[in-house]
Design an enzyme around this catalytic site. Structure first.
Site, PDB file in Angstrom:
ATOM      1  N   GLU A  57       0.831  -1.210   0.000  1.00 14.47           N
ATOM      2  CA  GLU A  57       0.000   0.000   0.000  1.00 14.47           C
ATOM      3  C   GLU A  57       0.863   1.256   0.000  1.00 14.47           C
ATOM      4  O   GLU A  57       2.079   1.198   0.226  1.00 14.47           O
ATOM      5  CB  GLU A  57      -0.935  -0.007   1.217  1.00 14.47           C
ATOM      6  CG  GLU A  57      -1.970  -1.105   1.123  1.00 14.47           C
ATOM      7  CD  GLU A  57      -2.979  -1.078   2.259  1.00 14.47           C
ATOM      8  OE1 GLU A  57      -3.991  -1.765   2.140  1.00 14.47           O
ATOM      9  OE2 GLU A  57      -2.739  -0.375   3.272  1.00 14.47           O
ATOM     10  N   ASN A  58       0.195   2.363  -0.256  1.00 16.08           N
ATOM     11  CA  ASN A  58       0.884   3.647  -0.304  1.00 16.08           C
ATOM     12  C   ASN A  58      -0.044   4.704   0.262  1.00 16.08           C
ATOM     13  O   ASN A  58      -1.269   4.612   0.092  1.00 16.08           O
ATOM     14  CB  ASN A  58       1.249   3.969  -1.762  1.00 16.08           C
ATOM     15  CG  ASN A  58       2.214   5.121  -1.867  1.00 16.08           C
ATOM     16  OD1 ASN A  58       1.819   6.272  -1.725  1.00 16.08           O
ATOM     17  ND2 ASN A  58       3.470   4.823  -2.096  1.00 16.08           N
ATOM     18  N   TYR A  61      -3.220   6.383  -2.123  1.00 24.09           N
ATOM     19  CA  TYR A  61      -3.856   5.069  -2.252  1.00 24.09           C
ATOM     20  C   TYR A  61      -3.783   4.446  -3.648  1.00 24.09           C
ATOM     21  O   TYR A  61      -3.606   3.249  -3.793  1.00 24.09           O
ATOM     22  CB  TYR A  61      -5.322   5.135  -1.819  1.00 24.09           C
ATOM     23  CG  TYR A  61      -5.521   5.454  -0.363  1.00 24.09           C
ATOM     24  CD1 TYR A  61      -4.559   5.097   0.592  1.00 24.09           C
ATOM     25  CD2 TYR A  61      -6.660   6.097   0.075  1.00 24.09           C
ATOM     26  CE1 TYR A  61      -4.735   5.387   1.929  1.00 24.09           C
ATOM     27  CE2 TYR A  61      -6.855   6.399   1.415  1.00 24.09           C
ATOM     28  CZ  TYR A  61      -5.890   6.038   2.343  1.00 24.09           C
ATOM     29  OH  TYR A  61      -6.069   6.326   3.663  1.00 24.09           O
ATOM     30  N   GLU A  68      -0.822 -10.106  -6.415  1.00 24.30           N
ATOM     31  CA  GLU A  68      -0.713 -10.847  -7.680  1.00 24.30           C
ATOM     32  C   GLU A  68       0.227 -10.130  -8.645  1.00 24.30           C
ATOM     33  O   GLU A  68       1.091 -10.742  -9.275  1.00 24.30           O
ATOM     34  CB  GLU A  68      -2.093 -10.990  -8.337  1.00 24.30           C
ATOM     35  CG  GLU A  68      -3.109 -11.763  -7.512  1.00 24.30           C
ATOM     36  CD  GLU A  68      -3.946 -10.881  -6.588  1.00 24.30           C
ATOM     37  OE1 GLU A  68      -3.434  -9.856  -6.075  1.00 24.30           O
ATOM     38  OE2 GLU A  68      -5.125 -11.215  -6.386  1.00 24.30           O
ATOM     39  N   CYS A 100      -8.583  -8.655  -8.076  1.00 28.06           N
ATOM     40  CA  CYS A 100      -9.312  -7.486  -8.580  1.00 28.06           C
ATOM     41  C   CYS A 100      -9.256  -7.471 -10.115  1.00 28.06           C
ATOM     42  O   CYS A 100      -8.526  -8.252 -10.730  1.00 28.06           O
ATOM     43  CB  CYS A 100      -8.719  -6.201  -7.999  1.00 28.06           C
ATOM     44  SG  CYS A 100      -7.163  -5.696  -8.756  1.00 28.06           S
ATOM     45  N   CYS A 103      -5.758  -6.992 -11.703  1.00 30.03           N
ATOM     46  CA  CYS A 103      -4.941  -8.209 -11.590  1.00 30.03           C
ATOM     47  C   CYS A 103      -5.441  -9.294 -12.536  1.00 30.03           C
ATOM     48  O   CYS A 103      -4.638 -10.021 -13.125  1.00 30.03           O
ATOM     49  CB  CYS A 103      -4.936  -8.726 -10.157  1.00 30.03           C
ATOM     50  SG  CYS A 103      -3.897  -7.725  -9.073  1.00 30.03           S
TER      51      CYS A 103
HETATM   52 ZN   LIG Z   1      -5.377  -6.668  -7.777  1.00 28.33          ZN
END
Ligand SMILES: [Zn+2]
Length: 145
Positions: A57-58, A61, A68, A100, A103
């Site tokens: 994460e960052n 966002y 993946e 998601c 991915c």
């Molecule tokens: Zn993903």
């Protein structure tokens, strides 16, 4: 590739169990201070090597990268482009966390590989595939070939 099915972890081949356990190990390295949603992935290349990834994460966002894609980026940047299986696990014991959309497209790019989705309890594994997750994924080449 056949339709998704549920298989007991203990019934899976040893190499798949190993791949799933690598995804669990990768989940331990998740950098997720904002959501505390930890995800791990493990990707096996055609030559048998396992590439692990976790979500990163960052504070901005949208810069966040999923487990993946971390695994795929590590493998491709090491010269690998042919894969035989992907396993993912999140920190959830009630539901299977599926990749998601971004991915799914990234996985699809590298062919219709089996995808093993695992709950944190490891009991039952949902076995699906890249094409099943994204039946009409975008591709500039003939995807039916
Ligand atoms: Zn993903």
């Amino acid at each position: 590739m056949s339709a998704a099915k549920l298989i007991e972890f203990n019934s899976l081949d040893a190499d798949i169990q190993e791949l799933i356990m690598a995804s669990v190990e990768a989940r331990n390295y998740s950098y997720s201070p904002y959501s505390n949603f930890k995800v791990g992935a493990a990707l096996r290349s055609e030559d048998g090597i396992i590439y692990k990834g976790c979500n990163i994460e960052n504070s901005s966002y949208s810069v966040t990268i999923c487990a993946e894609r971390t695994a795929i980026a590590k493998a491709v940047s090491e010269g690998k482009k042919k894969f035989v299986a992907l396993a993912t696990v999140a920190d959830m014991d009630k539901i299977f966390v599926t990749p998601c959309g971004v991915c799914r497209q990234t996985i699809y790019e590298f062919g219709d590989i089996p995808v093993y989705l695992t709950k944190s309890t490891l009991g039952t594994v949902l076995v699906t595939s890249a094409k099943e997750l994204l039946p009409f994924g975008f591709h500039l080449q003939d995807a039916s070939a």
